[in-house]
Write an enzyme that holds these catalytic residues in place. Structure first.
Site, short mmCIF file in Angstrom:
data_model
loop_
_atom_site.label_atom_id
_atom_site.label_comp_id
_atom_site.label_asym_id
_atom_site.label_seq_id
_atom_site.Cartn_x
_atom_site.Cartn_y
_atom_site.Cartn_z
N SER A 134 -8.48 -3.17 -7.59
CA SER A 134 -7.83 -3.54 -8.84
C SER A 134 -6.97 -4.77 -8.62
CB SER A 134 -6.94 -2.38 -9.32
OG SER A 134 -6.10 -2.77 -10.40
N TYR A 147 0.47 4.18 -8.94
CA TYR A 147 -0.94 3.80 -9.11
C TYR A 147 -1.24 2.55 -8.28
CZ TYR A 147 -5.23 2.04 -11.20
OH TYR A 147 -6.49 1.55 -11.38
#
Length: 278
Positions: A134, A147
């Site tokens: 990501s 996260y």
């Protein structure tokens, strides 16, 4: 014509995994689409996929699924490690159990799949592992701390694994999308609402929630990321990293350019700006 490959995809019930499975099936590959919600993969089954239940936190189930594919196909050419989820919330408010579960799915789940497929790939001196990382492998923001921590862990692990298996005929690829409309954000925001968060954080949470929702509203869908997965699967020599959205190119460069403190101040300014508008 690209040779048909045997591909195992985790987290294929929606988002990147589902769309990538569709595209790979259309190109004639043998796709094993796995997820906890098998009912959401009926369309993939109709398109020719083998759909299997897989909870990536269950080591025995991971081993059973990999063994079944090897028994049926004789090999796994590509692992697409896509399963994962987001838990939004300030660092202080996320409980230890919630944090353990997020790492169990996002990080240890990848580890279980890699450990299961690598012996077979090493035996054949051939294979490809594609890990969904990501933009937050490089940058973080308020509410994204834990996260982002899982994605930082994935980035570090993927870089090491790429070097470890390079001479064994195995490629390791990271896919790095930024903000993408897949339904991910709805799950992440819903999880935040379950937290017992001190009221001191209320202005920050409201501002960052507004800013994040605005960002997702104008973000692209999953197409570019699914296309990157397909390119990585089919490339004879795939790139080490595929950045799949404009922000995944821009924001890490911006942070390096202006420094950590200014980048953090910019995030907070964006949050306060939404409060003034509301």
């Amino acid at each position: 014509m690209t040779q048909s490959q045997v591909i195992l995809i985790t987290g294929a019930s929606d988002g990147f995994g589902h769309l990538a499975a569709e595209k790979l099936l259309a190109k004639g590959h043998v796709v094993y689409a796995t997820a906890r919600r098998v009912d959401r993969m009926r369309d993939l089954q109709q398109q020719g996929a083998q759909t299997l239940h897989l909870d990536v936190t269950d080591t025995a189930e991971v081993q059973r699924v990999v063994s079944q594919i090897i028994a049926e196909q004789g090999r796994i050419d590509v692992l697409v490690n896509n399963a994962g989820f987001g838990q939004y919330g300030v660092v202080e408010a996320v409980s230890e159990d919630q944090l353990k579960y997020q790492f169990d799915v996002n990080v240890f789940g990848m580890h279980r799949l890699q450990q299961a497929v690598l012996p077979h790939m090493r035996d054949r001196q051939s294979g490809k592992i594609i890990n969904l990382a990501s933009i937050v492998s490089h940058v973080s923001a308020p509410l994204l701390g834990w996260y982002a921590a899982t994605k930082h862990a994935i980035k570090g692990m993927t870089e090491a694994l790429r070097m470890e298996v390079r001479d064994l005929g195995i490629d390791v690829v990271a896919i790095e999308p930024g903000a993408v409309r897949t339904g991910f954000e709805a799950v992440a925001f819903a999880s935040m609402e379950t937290l017992d968060t001190p009221a001191d954080y209320d202005p920050l949470i409201e501002g960052m929630s507004n800013a994040t929702r605005n960002m997702y509203a104008s973000s692209p869908g999953p197409q570019s990321t699914a296309r990157a997965i397909v390119r990585a699967v089919q490339a004879r020599r795939p790139k080490a990293v595929y950045k799949t959205t404009p922000d995944s190119h821009i924001l890490p460069r911006l942070k390096r350019l202006i420094g950590d403190r200014r980048y953090g101040a910019l995030n907070l300014w964006m949050a306060r700006r939404t409060l003034k508008r509301s």
